[in-house]
Design a protein around this motif. Structure first.
Motif, PDB file in Angstrom:
ATOM      1  N   VAL A 118       0.712  -1.302  -0.116  1.00 20.30           N
ATOM      2  CA  VAL A 118      -0.056  -0.049  -0.076  1.00 20.30           C
ATOM      3  C   VAL A 118       0.903   1.135   0.070  1.00 20.30           C
ATOM      4  O   VAL A 118       0.344   2.419  -0.076  1.00 20.30           O
ATOM      5  N   ASP A 119       2.081   1.108   0.163  1.00 19.08           N
ATOM      6  CA  ASP A 119       3.173   2.270   0.068  1.00 19.08           C
ATOM      7  C   ASP A 119       3.148   2.508  -1.470  1.00 19.08           C
ATOM      8  O   ASP A 119       3.834   3.620  -1.920  1.00 19.08           O
ATOM      9  N   GLY A 120       3.286   1.578  -2.314  1.00 24.51           N
ATOM     10  CA  GLY A 120       3.355   1.703  -3.799  1.00 24.51           C
ATOM     11  C   GLY A 120       4.853   1.815  -4.007  1.00 24.51           C
ATOM     12  O   GLY A 120       5.266   2.432  -5.067  1.00 24.51           O
ATOM     13  N   ASN A 125       4.268  -2.048  -8.605  1.00 24.70           N
ATOM     14  CA  ASN A 125       3.660  -0.954  -8.461  1.00 24.70           C
ATOM     15  C   ASN A 125       4.003   0.300  -9.379  1.00 24.70           C
ATOM     16  O   ASN A 125       3.330   1.030  -9.882  1.00 24.70           O
ATOM     17  N   PHE A 126       5.260   0.627  -8.973  1.00 23.27           N
ATOM     18  CA  PHE A 126       6.028   1.768  -9.909  1.00 23.27           C
ATOM     19  C   PHE A 126       5.852   1.851 -11.197  1.00 23.27           C
ATOM     20  O   PHE A 126       5.719   2.914 -11.867  1.00 23.27           O
ATOM     21  N   GLY A 127       6.258   0.487 -11.868  1.00 23.93           N
ATOM     22  CA  GLY A 127       6.015   0.369 -13.098  1.00 23.93           C
ATOM     23  C   GLY A 127       4.672   0.622 -13.714  1.00 23.93           C
ATOM     24  O   GLY A 127       4.522   1.035 -14.698  1.00 23.93           O
ATOM     25  N   ARG A 128       3.755  -0.111 -12.799  1.00 26.70           N
ATOM     26  CA  ARG A 128       2.204   0.200 -13.269  1.00 26.70           C
ATOM     27  C   ARG A 128       1.826   1.592 -13.239  1.00 26.70           C
ATOM     28  O   ARG A 128       1.226   1.893 -14.131  1.00 26.70           O
ATOM     29  N   MET A 129       2.449   2.300 -12.345  1.00 23.32           N
ATOM     30  CA  MET A 129       2.101   3.704 -12.253  1.00 23.32           C
ATOM     31  C   MET A 129       2.484   4.317 -13.387  1.00 23.32           C
ATOM     32  O   MET A 129       1.706   5.326 -14.070  1.00 23.32           O
ATOM     33  N   ALA A 130       3.636   4.272 -13.802  1.00 25.97           N
ATOM     34  CA  ALA A 130       4.368   4.811 -15.128  1.00 25.97           C
ATOM     35  C   ALA A 130       3.580   4.475 -16.192  1.00 25.97           C
ATOM     36  O   ALA A 130       3.565   5.285 -17.254  1.00 25.97           O
ATOM     37  N   LEU A 131       3.092   3.152 -16.397  1.00 22.86           N
ATOM     38  CA  LEU A 131       2.123   2.804 -17.616  1.00 22.86           C
ATOM     39  C   LEU A 131       0.838   2.979 -17.538  1.00 22.86           C
ATOM     40  O   LEU A 131      -0.002   2.745 -18.400  1.00 22.86           O
ATOM     41  N   GLY A 170       9.674  12.921  -5.382  1.00 22.93           N
ATOM     42  CA  GLY A 170       9.981  13.833  -6.676  1.00 22.93           C
ATOM     43  C   GLY A 170       9.744  12.833  -7.942  1.00 22.93           C
ATOM     44  O   GLY A 170       9.056  13.224  -8.902  1.00 22.93           O
ATOM     45  N   ARG A 171      10.468  11.719  -7.906  1.00 22.77           N
ATOM     46  CA  ARG A 171      10.541  10.948  -9.123  1.00 22.77           C
ATOM     47  C   ARG A 171       9.030  10.368  -9.361  1.00 22.77           C
ATOM     48  O   ARG A 171       8.418  10.753 -10.691  1.00 22.77           O
ATOM     49  N   PRO A 172       8.068   9.812  -8.367  1.00 24.60           N
ATOM     50  CA  PRO A 172       6.942   9.484  -8.837  1.00 24.60           C
ATOM     51  C   PRO A 172       6.016  10.781  -9.182  1.00 24.60           C
ATOM     52  O   PRO A 172       5.176  10.745 -10.220  1.00 24.60           O
ATOM     53  N   MET A 173       6.326  11.897  -8.567  1.00 24.01           N
ATOM     54  CA  MET A 173       5.600  12.903  -8.610  1.00 24.01           C
ATOM     55  C   MET A 173       5.694  13.450 -10.247  1.00 24.01           C
ATOM     56  O   MET A 173       4.715  13.736 -11.052  1.00 24.01           O
ATOM     57  N   SER A 174       6.895  13.363 -10.869  1.00 25.90           N
ATOM     58  CA  SER A 174       7.184  13.798 -12.141  1.00 25.90           C
ATOM     59  C   SER A 174       6.594  12.909 -13.200  1.00 25.90           C
ATOM     60  O   SER A 174       6.040  13.292 -14.074  1.00 25.90           O
ATOM     61  N   ILE A 175       6.450  11.606 -12.791  1.00 28.58           N
ATOM     62  CA  ILE A 175       5.632  10.788 -13.598  1.00 28.58           C
ATOM     63  C   ILE A 175       4.172  10.935 -13.669  1.00 28.58           C
ATOM     64  O   ILE A 175       3.428  11.142 -14.657  1.00 28.58           O
ATOM     65  N   MET A 177       2.476  13.711 -12.933  1.00 30.26           N
ATOM     66  CA  MET A 177       2.062  14.942 -13.551  1.00 30.26           C
ATOM     67  C   MET A 177       2.255  15.041 -15.108  1.00 30.26           C
ATOM     68  O   MET A 177       1.455  15.795 -15.559  1.00 30.26           O
ATOM     69  N   SER A 178       2.955  13.958 -15.571  1.00 35.38           N
ATOM     70  CA  SER A 178       2.991  13.729 -17.257  1.00 35.38           C
ATOM     71  C   SER A 178       2.027  12.930 -17.627  1.00 35.38           C
ATOM     72  O   SER A 178       1.899  12.660 -18.792  1.00 35.38           O
ATOM     73  N   ARG A 179       1.437  12.167 -16.629  1.00 33.13           N
ATOM     74  CA  ARG A 179       0.356  11.132 -17.226  1.00 33.13           C
ATOM     75  C   ARG A 179      -0.655  11.696 -17.833  1.00 33.13           C
ATOM     76  O   ARG A 179      -1.073  12.843 -17.345  1.00 33.13           O
ATOM     77  N   LYS A 180      -1.548  11.018 -18.517  1.00 37.92           N
ATOM     78  CA  LYS A 180      -2.712  11.483 -19.174  1.00 37.92           C
ATOM     79  C   LYS A 180      -3.862  11.673 -18.266  1.00 37.92           C
ATOM     80  O   LYS A 180      -3.797  10.883 -17.135  1.00 37.92           O
ATOM     81  N   GLY A 181      -4.540  12.715 -18.233  1.00 38.60           N
ATOM     82  CA  GLY A 181      -5.732  12.905 -17.169  1.00 38.60           C
ATOM     83  C   GLY A 181      -5.581  14.133 -16.449  1.00 38.60           C
ATOM     84  O   GLY A 181      -4.765  15.049 -16.816  1.00 38.60           O
ATOM     85  N   ASN A 182      -6.631  14.492 -15.563  1.00 39.56           N
ATOM     86  CA  ASN A 182      -6.780  15.780 -14.980  1.00 39.56           C
ATOM     87  C   ASN A 182      -6.788  15.433 -13.474  1.00 39.56           C
ATOM     88  O   ASN A 182      -7.719  14.703 -12.977  1.00 39.56           O
TER      89      ASN A 182
END
Ligand code: GUN
Length: 292
Positions: A118-120, A125-131, A170-175, A177-182
């Motif tokens: 649940v910490d991700g 989980n990190f890869g799934r988030m990026a994808l 920082g690293r997950p935040m950058s991902i 904010m660049s993902r599709k969506g709002n």
């Protein structure tokens, strides 16, 4: 200027989750169960884990504190992780960081079942988030996304500058904010300790998310008019005039920067309180995944 009130928003979220717990109970279902693993007696970790467990109790989750001695071996901790992975009564758990130096943190995080992470922090989980797949999103970045969404901050097509490249913020935040969506759809610049001329980036940013840990380093002359500023910094600064002997400072010179900002988070009461609320949200998701 609009304050992004993390204290109020986190309370709203906790109330929403508590209401869901009540309907799960009413339907005869099983309530979410979170465990927190704490190794040793790190003061800050004790406080964080204590508030995580307390929040579980407040909203009606089951919770377990797994307190282990500083002297535990890596092998023993891995055995404990295996036990938690196999515990059918448990929906999710976290291993509070940092761990003692004799334990390989990465090895421990890799051993956590991604479905209970649940910490991700697990690479799955990190890869799934990026994808852009469904996954557990690390609580602090998740909390920032939730604040941006609830306060309807426009992020699409904006230039977001993230300061700090940690694996937790920082690293997950950058991902995200660049993902599709709002929120998302931003043009993102990830800056860090080796970035040359940081102010050249921040002056051109529509949104600044700073997780550097240097008290009040972001000054008014480093930002443009109308900027949105998210301050993830929490540094203890000695202060003899305070009864505690210290005060908590963010990365942002709030008095100066808030005069130019359209949205800004305070410290304390901004991003900090959101983190636990989002951990609870991830735990509720873990429960739903297991009962689906
Ligand atoms: N240490 C500092 N932040 C965190 C967090 O979000 N999760 C865990 N497990 N440890 C931390």
């Amino acid at each position: 200027m609009q304050l992004l009130d993390g204290k109020k928003t986190s309370n709203d979220i906790k109330n929403e989750i508590a209401a869901e717990v009540q309907s799960i109970k009413a339907a005869g279902g099983k309530v979410p169960h979170l465990a927190a693993v704490l190794v040793g007696n790190n003061g800050a970790s004790l406080t964080y884990v204590g508030s995580k467990v307390k929040s579980c109790q407040e909203i009606g989750f089951d919770s377990t504190l797994v307190a282990l001695p500083e002297t535990i071996t890596e092998e023993e901790l891995l055995a404990k992780i295996k036990e938690l992975n196999e515990d059918d009564n448990l929906d999710g758990y976290i291993v509070q960081l940092p761990l003692p130096k004799h334990i390989d943190e990465q090895k421990i995080l890799l051993a956590i079942d991604p479905d209970k992470d649940v910490d991700g922090f697990h690479p799955t989980n990190f890869g799934r988030m990026a994808l852009e797949m469904e996954s557990f999103i690390p609580a602090t970045p998740f909390g920032i996304m939730e604040l941006l969404e609830r306060y309807k901050v426009e992020t699409s097509g904006k230039h977001t500058v993230v300061i700090g490249r940690s694996h937790i913020v920082g690293r997950p935040m950058s991902i995200l904010m660049s993902r599709k969506g709002n929120p998302g759809d931003s043009t993102v610049t990830l800056t860090h300790s080796r970035t040359k001329d940081l102010a050249e980036f921040t002056k051109n940013a529509d949104i600044i998310i700073t997780a550097l840990g240097v008290p009040e380093f972001l000054k008014a002359d480093m930002v443009k008019e109308g900027v949105t500023v998210i301050d993830v910094g929490i540094t203890r600064v000695d202060d003899a005039s305070n009864p505690k002997g210290y005060v908590i400072k963010g990365d942002v010179d709030f008095d100066g920067v808030s005069k130019k900002a359209s949205f800004i988070t305070p410290v304390p009461g901004g991003v900090g309180p959101m983190t636990i609320a989002m951990l609870l949200k991830n735990t509720l998701l873990a429960r739903k995944m297991r009962s689906a």
